[in-house]
Design a protein around this motif. Structure first.
Motif, PDB file in Angstrom:
ATOM      1  N   LEU A   1       2.618   2.477  -5.399  1.00 50.16           N
ATOM      2  CA  LEU A   1       2.099   1.584  -4.367  1.00 50.16           C
ATOM      3  C   LEU A   1       1.204   0.530  -5.003  1.00 50.16           C
ATOM      4  O   LEU A   1       0.650   0.740  -6.090  1.00 50.16           O
TER       5      LEU A   1
ATOM      6  N   THR B   1      -0.526  -4.136   2.233  1.00 59.49           N
ATOM      7  CA  THR B   1       0.146  -3.110   1.440  1.00 59.49           C
ATOM      8  C   THR B   1       1.590  -2.947   1.864  1.00 59.49           C
ATOM      9  O   THR B   1       2.485  -2.787   1.021  1.00 59.49           O
ATOM     10  N   ALA B   2       1.840  -3.000   3.159  1.00 60.59           N
ATOM     11  CA  ALA B   2       3.206  -2.823   3.660  1.00 60.59           C
ATOM     12  C   ALA B   2       4.136  -3.894   3.109  1.00 60.59           C
ATOM     13  O   ALA B   2       5.249  -3.598   2.652  1.00 60.59           O
TER      14      ALA B   2
ATOM     15  N   HIS C   1       4.651  -3.598  -0.676  1.00 61.62           N
ATOM     16  CA  HIS C   1       5.549  -2.476  -0.951  1.00 61.62           C
ATOM     17  C   HIS C   1       7.000  -2.896  -0.771  1.00 61.62           C
ATOM     18  O   HIS C   1       7.873  -2.523  -1.565  1.00 61.62           O
TER      19      HIS C   1
ATOM     20  N   TRP D   1       3.821   7.311   2.227  1.00 58.72           N
ATOM     21  CA  TRP D   1       3.925   7.248   0.766  1.00 58.72           C
ATOM     22  C   TRP D   1       2.575   7.632   0.176  1.00 58.72           C
ATOM     23  O   TRP D   1       1.527   7.162   0.629  1.00 58.72           O
ATOM     24  N   ASN D   2       2.600   8.476  -0.857  1.00 58.64           N
ATOM     25  CA  ASN D   2       1.374   8.947  -1.490  1.00 58.64           C
ATOM     26  C   ASN D   2       1.461   8.676  -2.987  1.00 58.64           C
ATOM     27  O   ASN D   2       2.290   9.264  -3.687  1.00 58.64           O
ATOM     28  N   ASP D   3       0.611   7.803  -3.477  1.00 58.41           N
ATOM     29  CA  ASP D   3       0.620   7.397  -4.880  1.00 58.41           C
ATOM     30  C   ASP D   3      -0.541   8.078  -5.601  1.00 58.41           C
ATOM     31  O   ASP D   3      -1.692   7.645  -5.489  1.00 58.41           O
TER      32      ASP D   3
ATOM     33  N   PRO E   1       8.369  10.613  -0.631  1.00 61.73           N
ATOM     34  CA  PRO E   1       7.951  10.139   0.688  1.00 61.73           C
ATOM     35  C   PRO E   1       8.103  11.224   1.744  1.00 61.73           C
ATOM     36  O   PRO E   1       9.040  12.029   1.689  1.00 61.73           O
TER      37      PRO E   1
ATOM     38  N   GLY F   1       4.230   3.337   9.103  1.00 55.66           N
ATOM     39  CA  GLY F   1       4.091   3.581   7.677  1.00 55.66           C
ATOM     40  C   GLY F   1       2.658   3.943   7.327  1.00 55.66           C
ATOM     41  O   GLY F   1       1.723   3.388   7.917  1.00 55.66           O
TER      42      GLY F   1
ATOM     43  N   TYR G   1       0.155   4.517   3.879  1.00 59.55           N
ATOM     44  CA  TYR G   1       0.107   4.245   2.445  1.00 59.55           C
ATOM     45  C   TYR G   1      -1.186   4.829   1.879  1.00 59.55           C
ATOM     46  O   TYR G   1      -2.273   4.371   2.224  1.00 59.55           O
TER      47      TYR G   1
ATOM     48  N   VAL H   1      -3.244   5.784  -1.598  1.00 60.19           N
ATOM     49  CA  VAL H   1      -3.348   5.575  -3.038  1.00 60.19           C
ATOM     50  C   VAL H   1      -4.490   6.433  -3.574  1.00 60.19           C
ATOM     51  O   VAL H   1      -5.639   6.284  -3.155  1.00 60.19           O
TER      52      VAL H   1
END
Length: 291
Positions: free
Chosen positions: A86, A111-112, A115, A207-209, A220, A277, A279, A281
């Motif tokens: 991300l 961020t969306a 991405h 999503w997990n970064d 995901p 979504g 996100y 990080v």
């Protein structure tokens, strides 16, 4: 520093917020964007500046080309990254990218959107950012990229088509995202599965970064039920988290800190009254700017 170097630095500094914003939108990394500006400065220092009629245009061309070289190299090595990648979150109160006084400039930092831009080719991404966020005409973009205006027009058309396929999933206003984020954090803290499920769209994705450096899902998480259970399990009432609200990338966000010191930023995309979504990080290499 010599007088000549001082003058060169001053000219670059005058355009620094715009150039940093350009590099960041192309790369999704503040760290890489700063590196690109440093390299651009060295090239600017070595050029005969008396022959440069428009420093802003010249520097934009240098920054774009350097960023594209770095983007291509990064995409080639992305397979080694652990889990989803991300963009690096950047605090925007105040904005290091200059005033975000238009919806286009603010939205182009989200961020969306960043991405989604990761799925474009480097030339498509460059044309999209230059034309959509900075409103450069195709003739000027063609000069920057060493392409024809018609080629740039076609690249922009392809980029817009791909972006719009996903854009419907993050059309909510800032105030609506603020409301949904607040409600989501409260429901997750309470472990309220019913409330969480009601806030999340049926086809939502999280999503997990973590970059392999902190605890994070390596794939995901999709679907309202799975997303709700995932976040209730991580942020539920038996977990110890400190939560601070802030603005990242021009949008409402939260900084969550675990008892062991691990930190995570969280932002959401939304449409039609539901979160589409999420996100997160947590990679420490991406979080130093977030204090």
């Amino acid at each position: 520093m010599t007088t000549e170097a001082t003058q060169a630095a001053g000219a670059l500094q005058a355009h620094r917020p715009m150039l940093l914003g350009l590099a960041y939108r192309l790369l999704g990394s503040r760290y890489d964007a700063e590196d690109v500006l440093q390299e651009a400065y060295l090239r600017w220092l070595g050029v005969d500046r008396s022959t440069v009629a428009e420093p802003r245009r010249y520097l934009s061309r240098v920054v774009t080309r350097l960023a594209l070289d770095r983007l291509r190299a990064r995409q080639a090595s992305r397979e080694t990254y652990v889990g989803p990648w991300l963009p690096e979150p950047v605090p925007t109160e105040p904005s290091p990218f200059g005033p975000l006084d238009s919806a286009e400039l603010r939205d182009s930092l989200s961020t969306a959107l960043l991405h989604v831009l990761e799925r474009l080719t480097p030339p498509e991404r460059a044309v999209y950012v230059l034309h959509t966020a900075f409103e450069l005409p195709y003739a000027e973009i063609a000069e920057i990229l060493d392409r024809t205006p018609e080629d740039c027009r076609q690249l922009h058309h392809r980029a817009v088509t791909r972006v719009h396929q996903e854009r419907r999933r993050f059309t909510a206003s800032r105030s609506e995202r603020e409301r949904l984020l607040e409600a989501f954090l409260a429901a997750a803290r309470d472990g309220d599965l019913a409330a969480l499920t009601g806030l999340v769209a049926a086809d939502a994705t999280a999503w997990n970064d973590g970059g392999g450096r902190v605890q994070a899902a390596r794939n995901p998480v999709t679907g309202a039920d799975r997303v709700a259970r995932f976040f209730a399990g991580i942020y539920g009432p038996d977990r110890e988290w400190a939560v601070r609200r802030l603005e990242l990338n021009g949008e409402p966000a939260a900084l969550l800190t675990r008892a062991n010191g691990d930190r995570y930023t969280l932002t959401v995309a939304a449409a039609d009254g539901r979160i589409t979504g999420i996100y997160v990080v947590g990679n420490p290499a991406k979080l130093p700017p977030v204090d």
